[in-house]
Design a protein around this motif. Structure first.
Motif, PDB file in Angstrom:
ATOM      1  N   ASN A  73      45.685  16.016 -78.024  1.00  0.00           N
ATOM      2  CA  ASN A  73      46.892  16.424 -77.314  1.00  0.00           C
ATOM      3  C   ASN A  73      47.694  15.211 -76.871  1.00  0.00           C
ATOM      4  OD1 ASN A  73      48.374  17.188 -74.624  1.00  0.00           O
ATOM      5  ND2 ASN A  73      48.005  19.137 -75.664  1.00  0.00           N
ATOM      6  N   ALA A  74      47.006  14.181 -76.382  1.00  0.00           N
ATOM      7  CA  ALA A  74      47.679  12.958 -75.942  1.00  0.00           C
ATOM      8  C   ALA A  74      48.385  12.272 -77.109  1.00  0.00           C
ATOM      9  CB  ALA A  74      46.670  12.006 -75.295  1.00  0.00           C
ATOM     10  N   THR A 131      48.918   8.306 -68.778  1.00  0.00           N
ATOM     11  CA  THR A 131      48.198   9.282 -69.587  1.00  0.00           C
ATOM     12  C   THR A 131      49.176  10.401 -69.919  1.00  0.00           C
ATOM     13  OG1 THR A 131      47.421  10.472 -67.602  1.00  0.00           O
ATOM     14  CG2 THR A 131      45.984   8.756 -68.507  1.00  0.00           C
ATOM     15  N   THR A 176      52.610  20.447 -73.551  1.00  0.00           N
ATOM     16  CA  THR A 176      52.574  21.893 -73.725  1.00  0.00           C
ATOM     17  C   THR A 176      53.908  22.327 -74.339  1.00  0.00           C
ATOM     18  OG1 THR A 176      53.456  22.254 -71.483  1.00  0.00           O
ATOM     19  CG2 THR A 176      51.055  22.251 -71.733  1.00  0.00           C
ATOM     20  N   ASN A 187      50.043  14.366 -71.680  1.00  0.00           N
ATOM     21  CA  ASN A 187      49.582  15.700 -72.035  1.00  0.00           C
ATOM     22  C   ASN A 187      50.817  16.526 -72.403  1.00  0.00           C
ATOM     23  OD1 ASN A 187      47.814  17.884 -72.360  1.00  0.00           O
ATOM     24  ND2 ASN A 187      48.170  18.583 -70.260  1.00  0.00           N
ATOM     25  N   ALA A 217      51.498  14.215 -77.833  1.00  0.00           N
ATOM     26  CA  ALA A 217      52.494  13.962 -76.784  1.00  0.00           C
ATOM     27  C   ALA A 217      53.196  12.635 -77.025  1.00  0.00           C
ATOM     28  CB  ALA A 217      51.821  13.963 -75.415  1.00  0.00           C
ATOM     29  N   PHE A 230      41.568  16.871 -75.765  1.00  0.00           N
ATOM     30  CA  PHE A 230      42.475  16.136 -74.865  1.00  0.00           C
ATOM     31  C   PHE A 230      43.068  14.926 -75.568  1.00  0.00           C
ATOM     32  CE2 PHE A 230      43.382  12.891 -71.675  1.00  0.00           C
ATOM     33  CZ  PHE A 230      44.189  13.593 -70.798  1.00  0.00           C
TER      34      PHE A 230
END
Length: 204
Positions: free
Chosen positions: A23-24, A123, A127, A125, A27, A20
């Motif tokens: 991924n952050a 926050t 994709t 995230n 992003a 996570f």
């Protein structure tokens, strides 16, 4: 056996948290690159279309952006923002409202404003979807003017679409026909000489 299960659970939690976090970071890097396109060059122009849940039809027009500055024009309204002061000209009333806009007000006409908000209080995230990156933003403070947002960015880090939640309503802004420009700072302020008969209402 119980100790092994607990150990496996701890390992799984650590791995998922690490994934996570990575991924952050990706992003944020995506939005950093998209924002740099606006901030580090002479500016850009684009077409935009805005629609909102509960409202029939949509608003469309053109926008010129240079860092925090923008000028947006629709058939009904032209808005200039020089980074501090905003001038909103309504053609129907020949009136100009002068204000220091809130975060939510800036977002209503400049989709690029959202691309600087991610740096604090959200926050992140990310994709991949249809050859583009989709960054999901969630406010850590639920009272933020935008509580959630989906920012779609091309593989070349050009903004394509923003879907954001303000209150209980979702607003979608699509961006197209993006062109790099060398824009003068003067175009982001209201020019009284071009609207000599307009009534100016100072709301500051």
């Amino acid at each position: 056996m119980k100790q092994i299960k607990y150990l496996l659970m701890i390992v799984a939690i650590v791995i998922s948290n690490n994934i996570f976090a990575q991924n952050a970071i990706k992003a944020k890097e995506c939005l950093d690159k998209a924002t740099a396109i606006v901030s580090n060059q002479g500016g850009l122009t684009a077409r935009f279309a805005l629609s909102q849940t509960g409202h029939v039809g949509r608003i469309s027009g053109t926008i010129s952006v240079k860092g925090a500055k923008f000028v947006a024009a629709t058939p009904q309204t032209t808005i200039w923002f020089d980074g501090k002061t905003q001038w909103s000209y309504m053609k129907s009333t020949n009136e100009v409202n002068v204000s220091n806009p809130t975060e939510a007000q800036r977002l209503s006409m400049n989709p690029y404003s959202l691309m600087t908000m991610y740096r604090q209080g959200y926050t992140l995230n990310m994709t991949s979807e249809g050859g583009a990156y989709v960054v999901y933003m969630k406010a850590t403070n639920p009272n933020r003017s935008v509580s959630e947002a989906y920012v779609t960015v091309s593989k070349a880090y050009q903004l394509q679409k923003i879907r954001m939640k303000q209150g209980k309503k979702w607003t979608t802004i699509t961006v197209s026909n993006i062109q790099k420009k060398n824009l003068s700072d003067g175009i982001f302020t209201f020019n009284k000489k071009r609207y000599p008969s307009a009534e100016i209402v100072d709301l500051r």
